[in-house]
Design a protein around this motif. Structure first.
Motif, PDB file in Angstrom:
ATOM      1  N   LEU A 158       0.842  -1.185   0.000  1.00 33.88           N
ATOM      2  CA  LEU A 158       0.000   0.000   0.000  1.00 33.88           C
ATOM      3  C   LEU A 158       0.883   1.243   0.000  1.00 33.88           C
ATOM      4  CD1 LEU A 158      -2.617  -1.083   2.685  1.00 33.88           C
ATOM      5  CD2 LEU A 158      -2.870  -1.172   0.205  1.00 33.88           C
ATOM      6  N   ALA A 159       0.288   2.385  -0.160  1.00 32.47           N
ATOM      7  CA  ALA A 159       1.071   3.626  -0.181  1.00 32.47           C
ATOM      8  C   ALA A 159       1.849   3.800   1.114  1.00 32.47           C
ATOM      9  CB  ALA A 159       0.148   4.826  -0.412  1.00 32.47           C
ATOM     10  N   GLU A 160       1.267   3.318   2.234  1.00 36.93           N
ATOM     11  CA  GLU A 160       1.934   3.492   3.529  1.00 36.93           C
ATOM     12  C   GLU A 160       2.828   2.322   3.901  1.00 36.93           C
ATOM     13  OE1 GLU A 160      -2.317   2.000   4.360  1.00 36.93           O
ATOM     14  OE2 GLU A 160      -1.282   3.323   2.959  1.00 36.93           O
ATOM     15  N   GLY A 161       2.991   1.341   3.005  1.00 38.66           N
ATOM     16  CA  GLY A 161       3.916   0.250   3.294  1.00 38.66           C
ATOM     17  C   GLY A 161       3.257  -1.111   3.164  1.00 38.66           C
ATOM     18  N   LYS A 162       3.863  -2.110   3.801  1.00 37.55           N
ATOM     19  CA  LYS A 162       3.416  -3.490   3.696  1.00 37.55           C
ATOM     20  C   LYS A 162       2.017  -3.670   4.268  1.00 37.55           C
ATOM     21  CE  LYS A 162       4.426  -8.174   5.292  1.00 37.55           C
ATOM     22  NZ  LYS A 162       5.137  -8.999   6.280  1.00 37.55           N
ATOM     23  N   MET A 163       1.210  -4.465   3.565  1.00 40.34           N
ATOM     24  CA  MET A 163      -0.109  -4.824   4.057  1.00 40.34           C
ATOM     25  C   MET A 163       0.050  -5.901   5.119  1.00 40.34           C
ATOM     26  SD  MET A 163      -3.291  -5.971   1.631  1.00 40.34           S
ATOM     27  CE  MET A 163      -2.709  -4.833   0.381  1.00 40.34           C
ATOM     28  N   SER A 164      -0.643  -5.744   6.243  1.00 43.38           N
ATOM     29  CA  SER A 164      -0.454  -6.674   7.353  1.00 43.38           C
ATOM     30  C   SER A 164      -1.688  -6.707   8.229  1.00 43.38           C
ATOM     31  CB  SER A 164       0.771  -6.252   8.190  1.00 43.38           C
ATOM     32  OG  SER A 164       0.778  -6.897   9.438  1.00 43.38           O
ATOM     33  N   LYS A 165      -2.103  -7.923   8.615  1.00 36.43           N
ATOM     34  CA  LYS A 165      -3.236  -8.053   9.530  1.00 36.43           C
ATOM     35  C   LYS A 165      -2.912  -7.410  10.871  1.00 36.43           C
ATOM     36  CE  LYS A 165      -3.780 -12.582   8.777  1.00 36.43           C
ATOM     37  NZ  LYS A 165      -4.338 -13.949   8.843  1.00 36.43           N
ATOM     38  N   SER A 166      -1.657  -7.530  11.301  1.00 40.23           N
ATOM     39  CA  SER A 166      -1.290  -6.958  12.593  1.00 40.23           C
ATOM     40  C   SER A 166      -1.346  -5.429  12.562  1.00 40.23           C
ATOM     41  CB  SER A 166       0.106  -7.431  13.003  1.00 40.23           C
ATOM     42  OG  SER A 166       1.089  -6.967  12.099  1.00 40.23           O
ATOM     43  N   LYS A 167      -1.119  -4.823  11.380  1.00 40.96           N
ATOM     44  CA  LYS A 167      -1.206  -3.362  11.257  1.00 40.96           C
ATOM     45  C   LYS A 167      -2.636  -2.889  11.023  1.00 40.96           C
ATOM     46  CE  LYS A 167       3.430  -2.526   9.335  1.00 40.96           C
ATOM     47  NZ  LYS A 167       4.151  -2.011   8.152  1.00 40.96           N
ATOM     48  N   GLY A 168      -3.501  -3.821  10.634  1.00 39.98           N
ATOM     49  CA  GLY A 168      -4.887  -3.445  10.396  1.00 39.98           C
ATOM     50  C   GLY A 168      -5.112  -2.670   9.116  1.00 39.98           C
ATOM     51  N   ASN A 169      -4.170  -2.731   8.157  1.00 40.20           N
ATOM     52  CA  ASN A 169      -4.305  -1.942   6.921  1.00 40.20           C
ATOM     53  C   ASN A 169      -4.576  -2.843   5.716  1.00 40.20           C
ATOM     54  OD1 ASN A 169      -1.808  -3.168   6.788  1.00 40.20           O
ATOM     55  ND2 ASN A 169      -0.752  -1.398   5.922  1.00 40.20           N
ATOM     56  N   VAL A 170      -5.423  -3.845   5.918  1.00 43.39           N
ATOM     57  CA  VAL A 170      -5.619  -4.838   4.874  1.00 43.39           C
ATOM     58  C   VAL A 170      -6.758  -4.453   3.941  1.00 43.39           C
ATOM     59  CG1 VAL A 170      -4.727  -6.687   6.334  1.00 43.39           C
ATOM     60  CG2 VAL A 170      -7.187  -6.235   6.290  1.00 43.39           C
ATOM     61  N   VAL A 171      -6.717  -5.026   2.734  1.00 36.22           N
ATOM     62  CA  VAL A 171      -7.757  -4.819   1.727  1.00 36.22           C
ATOM     63  C   VAL A 171      -8.493  -6.140   1.557  1.00 36.22           C
ATOM     64  CG1 VAL A 171      -8.212  -4.259  -0.691  1.00 36.22           C
ATOM     65  CG2 VAL A 171      -6.397  -3.050   0.560  1.00 36.22           C
ATOM     66  N   ASP A 172      -9.818  -6.123   1.685  1.00 39.15           N
ATOM     67  CA  ASP A 172     -10.633  -7.336   1.627  1.00 39.15           C
ATOM     68  C   ASP A 172     -10.914  -7.694   0.165  1.00 39.15           C
ATOM     69  OD1 ASP A 172     -12.476  -9.363   1.798  1.00 39.15           O
ATOM     70  OD2 ASP A 172     -13.754  -8.378   3.272  1.00 39.15           O
ATOM     71  N   PRO A 173     -10.405  -8.836  -0.316  1.00 41.95           N
ATOM     72  CA  PRO A 173     -10.629  -9.192  -1.728  1.00 41.95           C
ATOM     73  C   PRO A 173     -12.092  -9.481  -2.042  1.00 41.95           C
ATOM     74  CG  PRO A 173      -9.524 -10.981  -0.546  1.00 41.95           C
ATOM     75  CD  PRO A 173      -9.525  -9.808   0.369  1.00 41.95           C
ATOM     76  N   LEU A 174     -12.870  -9.941  -1.058  1.00 40.40           N
ATOM     77  CA  LEU A 174     -14.283 -10.216  -1.326  1.00 40.40           C
ATOM     78  C   LEU A 174     -15.028  -8.945  -1.719  1.00 40.40           C
ATOM     79  CD1 LEU A 174     -15.068 -12.735   1.559  1.00 40.40           C
ATOM     80  CD2 LEU A 174     -15.013 -13.241  -0.890  1.00 40.40           C
ATOM     81  N   GLU A 175     -14.703  -7.837  -1.066  1.00 33.93           N
ATOM     82  CA  GLU A 175     -15.339  -6.572  -1.414  1.00 33.93           C
ATOM     83  C   GLU A 175     -14.991  -6.164  -2.843  1.00 33.93           C
ATOM     84  OE1 GLU A 175     -14.341  -3.612   1.450  1.00 33.93           O
ATOM     85  OE2 GLU A 175     -15.207  -4.703   3.151  1.00 33.93           O
ATOM     86  N   LEU A 176     -13.734  -6.382  -3.236  1.00 33.67           N
ATOM     87  CA  LEU A 176     -13.316  -6.015  -4.593  1.00 33.67           C
ATOM     88  C   LEU A 176     -13.982  -6.897  -5.640  1.00 33.67           C
ATOM     89  CD1 LEU A 176      -9.492  -5.379  -4.051  1.00 33.67           C
ATOM     90  CD2 LEU A 176     -11.345  -3.703  -4.139  1.00 33.67           C
ATOM     91  N   ILE A 177     -14.124  -8.188  -5.337  1.00 32.95           N
ATOM     92  CA  ILE A 177     -14.787  -9.100  -6.276  1.00 32.95           C
ATOM     93  C   ILE A 177     -16.226  -8.663  -6.502  1.00 32.95           C
ATOM     94  CG2 ILE A 177     -15.604 -11.466  -6.601  1.00 32.95           C
ATOM     95  CD1 ILE A 177     -13.113 -12.375  -4.992  1.00 32.95           C
ATOM     96  N   ASP A 178     -16.902  -8.313  -5.416  1.00 28.42           N
ATOM     97  CA  ASP A 178     -18.296  -7.877  -5.536  1.00 28.42           C
ATOM     98  C   ASP A 178     -18.420  -6.596  -6.367  1.00 28.42           C
ATOM     99  OD1 ASP A 178     -19.168 -10.012  -4.046  1.00 28.42           O
ATOM    100  OD2 ASP A 178     -19.279  -8.910  -2.157  1.00 28.42           O
ATOM    101  N   LYS A 179     -17.421  -5.708  -6.261  1.00 28.04           N
ATOM    102  CA  LYS A 179     -17.476  -4.432  -6.986  1.00 28.04           C
ATOM    103  C   LYS A 179     -17.074  -4.560  -8.446  1.00 28.04           C
ATOM    104  CE  LYS A 179     -15.984  -0.566  -5.087  1.00 28.04           C
ATOM    105  NZ  LYS A 179     -15.136   0.396  -4.342  1.00 28.04           N
ATOM    106  N   TYR A 180     -16.039  -5.376  -8.720  1.00 28.03           N
ATOM    107  CA  TYR A 180     -15.429  -5.342 -10.049  1.00 28.03           C
ATOM    108  C   TYR A 180     -15.450  -6.669 -10.802  1.00 28.03           C
ATOM    109  CZ  TYR A 180     -13.639  -0.987  -8.100  1.00 28.03           C
ATOM    110  OH  TYR A 180     -13.532   0.248  -7.517  1.00 28.03           O
TER     111      TYR A 180
END
Length: 653
Positions: A295-317
């Motif tokens: 991400l723009a702010e660095g590594k995506m990580s569950k521990s950082k809480g900055n994750v992107v949910d792929p299910l939401e993207l699938i539903d949108k696109y």
């Protein structure tokens, strides 16, 4: 005559840890592996594709307890989410291994016993700094500000009786194997990193724990549970039925490819091979360490809480668009960078403009100029042979790149042919040929070459976007001609049957309006303002308390001291400030609706209170990682600050 046996191909992803939902980075790994599995099947291989879940450990035990569930109840719910995601992403795995399964436990205990009997496991005492979220021990020198160097969280000093694996014994043999098999670790940069790590000297590995119970018991000492690496890594052979007489083990092992993220290369290229050497088993043929989706702010990580949910993207696109974006966006071995704007740009440019336009123009012109039937080509001209040769070279290039696991470049080659075909249409101008009856045969040849190039592109897209080809075949009228959907059909130009009837449909990838995405982000941005207006509407002398909560519910809100180190106005948003805050172990970006009350320079240096475990939200294109606390009444608002010098990152209770 003996039956010819198909060549086998065994590919694996890591088994994912069910501490929480999977994010788009996990989706990348699995989509990449699935693309290779599908490609190999198209090339005639007998493929076995494995993924799964790594379900044991202290972290799971603690997390389950915190929500009032047994560890098994907790992981069952999370793993069900894994399986649902892989179904939505059209992942074609042949097996899904869970480390809680009896078939896995039996093999892990078998391997542990074998290593113990061989003298490669011994009992001693371990003392070290342990990070529960990462399931990793660290020396004091490895800590960063007394925190875990990987996730930045606090560690605890542990001292306990443990069993150890003599990994140091296999240092020289492992180095020799890596140097004699340059394809074993890929890309080359990862191989060099692992060689350097080994040459610094390997230490024996802690392989059991006594301070928690959620794990596989040591077969000869049940007060110990087998610690993460022998448990987790053994999945690659337990899923094949190692030691049970299952023919899958003899058929598919050693693995052709372990696909893993670069952060777990050490476990797969040092610990796992050493375990296999000690057990007298063959090593995998290749371990490939891919980069991260950043991400723009660095590594995506569950521990950082900055994750992107792929299910939401699938539903949108849509699933094909997401799969395409993932394999195209991460170069071989390097990091890729995720943003929703980049995703939409890929959809609009590559899928809608390039591929979608080729399909639309081809089917429309065959309908208009040839009565809706794929024509019979006539004599080839130089420009036609150039396109045909370009297609042949593209197929060869894609095959070579796939063998090197250069998925992004392979997709890029396919798109070169897509764009070359679009250019061919401009150069041959079928609409001009159609005006001259004497050029009918020339027009038919051009239309056929357009359609055949489209077919070839679509076949090559199949491993990456499995939902795309059936839609194209229907529009080309060849949905029942399975023989022209295969990779073998690419070996000779002209497989598309003349006379097939075009059946035009809706655009496969409609263009996406970026303004609508901005509007959605604006709705999120207005939430802070809306909350403030609700507070101001309350009567001065009435508290209007929210519904009562318990102390347990309040304890879920993680409040932390944060120091504002940078502040600036958000462009085209009069009420928003973008703050960069220091939480001690990490820095974050927070968007706050306080610009009407504070100038940016007024906020710099303030110690504020941050809701640190709030799910990130995208506001005006900026990912906001938390919410600052403020008090408001009427037209007044004040950010809550500290009157004493409390260090950043301290918990607010």
């Amino acid at each position: 005559m003996a039956e010819n046996k198909r060549k086998t191909y065994y590919i694996t992803t890591p088994i994912y840890y069910p501490s929480d939902k999977l994010h788009i980075g996990h989706a990348y790994t699995t989509v990449a592996a699935d693309s290779m599995a599908r490609y190999k099947r198209m090339r005639g291989y007998d493929v076995w594709f494995l993924t799964g879940a790594d379900e044991h450990g202290q972290k799971i035990e603690r997390k389950a307890k915190s929500v009032g569930k047994t560890p098994k109840e907790y992981v069952d719910e999370i793993v069900a989410g894994f399986i649902h995601l892989w179904d939505k992403l059209q992942i074609s795995n042949d097996d899904f291994i869970r480390t809680t399964e009896e078939r896995h436990q039996r093999v892990v205990q078998n391997i542990f016993q074998k290593l113990y009997d061989n003298g490669d496991i011994y009992k001693s005492e371990y003392e070290g700094w342990y990070c529960t979220p990462c399931e990793t021990f660290w020396t004091e020198k490895q800590l960063v500000d007394k925190c875990c160097p990987d996730c930045g969280r606090g560690v605890e000093l542990l001292k306990e009786e443990s069993y150890f694996f003599r990994m140091s014994k296999y240092q020289d043999r492992l180095l020799e194997h890596i140097k004699n098999n340059p394809d074993f670790i890929q890309p080359t940069s990862r191989m060099n990193e692992m060689i350097s790590f080994i040459e610094r000297g390997l230490e024996d590995l802690c392989v059991s724990r006594t301070t928690f119970k959620w794990g596989i018991p040591v077969p000869f000492d049940e007060k110990h549970v087998i610690y993460v690496w022998i448990d987790a890594l053994t999945n690659y052979i337990s899923a094949l039925g190692y030691g049970s007489g299952d023919e899958k083990y003899e058929k598919y092992w050693p693995a052709d490819l372990h696909l893993v993220g670069k952060d777990i290369m050490r476990f797969h290229t040092i610990i796992w091979p050493a375990i296999l050497m000690a057990a007298g088993l063959e090593l995998p043929k290749k371990v490939f360490g891919h980069g991260w989706l950043m991400l723009a702010e660095g590594k995506m990580s569950k521990s950082k809480g900055n994750v992107v949910d792929p299910l939401e993207l699938i539903d949108k696109y849509g699933v094909d668009a997401i799969r395409y974006y993932l394999v195209r966006e991460i170069p071989t071995g390097a990091d890729g960078h995720y943003s929703e704007e980049a995703l939409v740009e890929r959809i609009n440019t590559d899928l809608a403009n390039d591929f979608g336009n080729l399909l639309s123009r081809t089917t429309a012109m065959i309908n208009k100029f040839n009565g809706g039937l794929v024509p019979i080509p006539s004599e080839e001209e130089a420009i036609d042979s150039e396109l045909r040769e370009f297609a042949r070279e593209t197929v060869n290039n894609v095959e070579n790149l796939m063998e090197d696991f250069e998925l992004s470049n392979a997709v890029g080659e396919i798109w070169k042919l897509v764009n070359r075909t679009n250019k061919y249409i401009e150069e041959t101008a079928p609409w001009t040929l159609a005006r001259d009856p004497e050029k009918k045969s020339r027009l038919e040849t051009v239309l056929y070459y357009m359609a055949e190039a489209l077919r070839i592109c679509t076949v090559m897209c199949t491993p990456f976007m499995p939902g795309l080809p059936p839609k194209v075949w229907k529009q080309l009228g060849i949905e029942n001609n399975a023989e022209v959907h295969t990779w073998d059909s690419l070996q000779k130009w002209g497989a598309l049957p003349s006379g097939a009837r075009i059946n035009r449909g809706e655009p496969l990838f409609p263009r996406i309006d970026l303004k609508k995405i901005d509007q959605q982000q604006d709705k999120r941005a207005s939430k802070v303002e809306k909350d403030q207006k609700v507070q101001r509407a309350a009567h001065d002398n009435v508290l209007n308390l929210e519904e009562e909560i318990t102390i347990e519910e309040f304890s879920k809100v993680d409040l932390r001291v944060a120091e504002v180190i940078k502040a600036e106005k958000v462009k085209n948003a009069d009420k928003l400030l973008k703050l960069e805050v220091d939480l001690g172990a990490e820095k974050r970006t927070v968007v706050a609706g306080i610009a009407e009350y504070y100038k940016p320079e007024e906020m710099v240096g303030k110690k504020i209170v941050l809701v640190a475990n709030l799910k990130p939200a995208k506001i005006r294109g900026i990912t906001s990682q938390g919410m600052i606390l403020a008090a408001s009444k009427g037209d007044k608002l004040g950010v809550i600050t500290l009157e004493r010098d409390i260090p950043a990152g301290a918990r607010v209770k």
